[in-house]
Write a protein that holds these residues in place. Structure first.
Motif, short mmCIF file in Angstrom:
data_model
loop_
_atom_site.label_atom_id
_atom_site.label_comp_id
_atom_site.label_asym_id
_atom_site.label_seq_id
_atom_site.Cartn_x
_atom_site.Cartn_y
_atom_site.Cartn_z
N UNK A 103 41.87 21.38 90.76
CA UNK A 103 42.81 20.71 89.86
C UNK A 103 42.92 21.47 88.54
N UNK A 104 41.79 21.87 87.98
CA UNK A 104 41.79 22.61 86.72
C UNK A 104 42.48 23.97 86.89
N UNK A 105 42.19 24.62 88.01
CA UNK A 105 42.81 25.92 88.27
C UNK A 105 44.32 25.78 88.39
N UNK A 106 44.78 24.76 89.11
CA UNK A 106 46.21 24.52 89.26
C UNK A 106 46.87 24.26 87.90
N UNK A 107 46.21 23.45 87.07
CA UNK A 107 46.77 23.13 85.75
C UNK A 107 46.91 24.39 84.89
N UNK A 108 45.91 25.25 84.96
CA UNK A 108 45.94 26.49 84.17
C UNK A 108 47.07 27.39 84.65
N UNK A 109 47.21 27.52 85.97
CA UNK A 109 48.28 28.35 86.52
C UNK A 109 49.64 27.79 86.13
N UNK A 110 49.78 26.46 86.20
CA UNK A 110 51.05 25.82 85.87
C UNK A 110 51.49 26.15 84.45
N UNK A 125 51.17 30.58 83.74
CA UNK A 125 51.64 31.57 84.70
C UNK A 125 52.59 32.59 84.09
N UNK A 126 52.55 33.84 84.63
CA UNK A 126 51.60 34.33 85.62
C UNK A 126 50.24 34.60 84.98
N UNK A 127 49.19 34.29 85.72
CA UNK A 127 47.85 34.40 85.16
C UNK A 127 46.90 34.98 86.20
N UNK A 128 45.96 35.78 85.78
CA UNK A 128 45.01 36.42 86.70
C UNK A 128 43.79 35.53 86.91
N UNK A 129 43.03 35.86 87.91
CA UNK A 129 41.80 35.11 88.19
C UNK A 129 40.85 35.16 87.00
N UNK A 176 37.31 30.18 97.51
CA UNK A 176 38.28 29.44 98.31
C UNK A 176 39.18 28.54 97.48
N UNK A 177 38.97 28.47 96.17
CA UNK A 177 39.77 27.58 95.34
C UNK A 177 41.24 27.98 95.35
N UNK A 178 41.50 29.24 95.08
CA UNK A 178 42.88 29.73 95.10
C UNK A 178 43.47 29.67 96.51
N UNK A 179 42.64 29.93 97.52
CA UNK A 179 43.12 29.90 98.90
C UNK A 179 43.60 28.49 99.27
N UNK A 180 42.90 27.48 98.80
CA UNK A 180 43.30 26.09 99.07
C UNK A 180 44.67 25.81 98.45
N UNK A 181 44.86 26.24 97.22
CA UNK A 181 46.13 26.01 96.52
C UNK A 181 47.27 26.79 97.19
N UNK A 182 46.96 27.98 97.70
CA UNK A 182 47.99 28.76 98.39
C UNK A 182 48.30 28.15 99.76
N UNK A 183 47.27 27.60 100.41
CA UNK A 183 47.48 26.94 101.70
C UNK A 183 48.38 25.72 101.55
N UNK A 184 48.27 25.05 100.42
CA UNK A 184 49.13 23.90 100.14
C UNK A 184 50.54 24.32 99.74
N UNK A 185 50.75 25.62 99.59
CA UNK A 185 52.03 26.18 99.15
C UNK A 185 52.40 25.71 97.75
#
Length: 235
Positions: free
Chosen positions: A105-112, A115-119, A133-142
């Motif tokens: 959730x925190x990672x998604x909020x930061x990207x939102x 963006x664009x933002x690096x790891x 796997x945090x970013x992978x989960x968010x990418x899997x959710x599209x």
């Protein structure tokens, strides 16, 4: 002529009726009750007397070959499995809802908002490293996707949100997201100690700036119109 104890088919192939003895029943029961596949030595240790277990297993395998449950041997271990021909009957699809982790959730909020933002930038803002796997989960959710590489040494991948993110959260555009003032008014953050600039850079910030420009242009139009009206009155 049909002799007692065997059956003759029309094609003259003779099939002797299968008979499972007590030993076969013991082996059958041991395998059925086991929580995992068993090898021959384990089966031998559980039956009442020594016997040719391998031969009995072959006999049982043949007996179950035409049934809904088959006796199979995988890597020298035996177990009962549903017949592959009936596997579709055993298939059950079920939707399971899972909550996102706090890190996601925190990672998604930061990207939102950045963006664009690096790891590395995400970890710097969060103040802690996150799992791979945090970013992978968010990418899997599209909701998140790679957005090119940043023009700095190492060329790290940048991440940004997708149209799927906007669709899921019913947003027309990124600028529809709450601003720092709105979040502060809702009591979600302390707006007095937060710089507006950190809530939105790049695309999000650009949309906000474009909206401000539109407001400025509309104000100029109003000023010009009012000036022309006054000149017409004076003349």
């Amino acid at each position: 002529m049909i002799k007692k104890g065997k059956v003759t088919k029309k094609d003259n192939v003779v099939n002797f009726p299968t008979k499972i003895n007590d030993l076969d029943k013991e082996i059958e029961a041991v395998i059925f009750a086991a929580a995992e596949p068993l090898d021959v030595d384990t089966i031998e240790s559980k039956i009442s007397k020594k016997a040719n277990v391998a031969k009995s297993l072959e006999k049982l395998q043949q007996e179950y070959s035409s049934r809904g449950i088959n006796l199979v041997c995988i890597k020298n271990k035996w177990s009962f499995r549903t017949s592959p021909k009936l596997s579709t009957l055993m298939t059950q699809e079920k939707t399971v809802e899972k909550k996102l982790s706090r890190a996601a959730i925190e990672t998604l909020a930061i990207i939102v908002y950045h963006q664009p933002v690096t790891r590395a930038e995400i970890e710097e803002i969060r103040g802690v490293a996150f799992g791979t796997n945090t970013l992978e989960i968010l990418m899997e959710l599209d909701w998140v996707k790679p957005g090119g590489r940043k023009d700095v040494p190492g060329k790290p991948i940048q991440y940004l949100t997708t149209d799927g993110f906007l669709s899921h959260f019913n947003l027309q555009k990124l600028s529809d997201l709450p601003t720092v003032d709105e979040l502060g008014a809702a009591g979600l953050i302390d707006s007095s100690s937060v710089d507006n600039a950190i809530f939105g850079t790049s695309k999000f910030f650009k949309e906000k700036q474009d909206e401000k420009k539109e407001d400025i242009y509309s104000n100029i139009d109003e000023m010009l119109n009012s000036t022309l009206d006054e000149e017409e009155k004076d003349s």
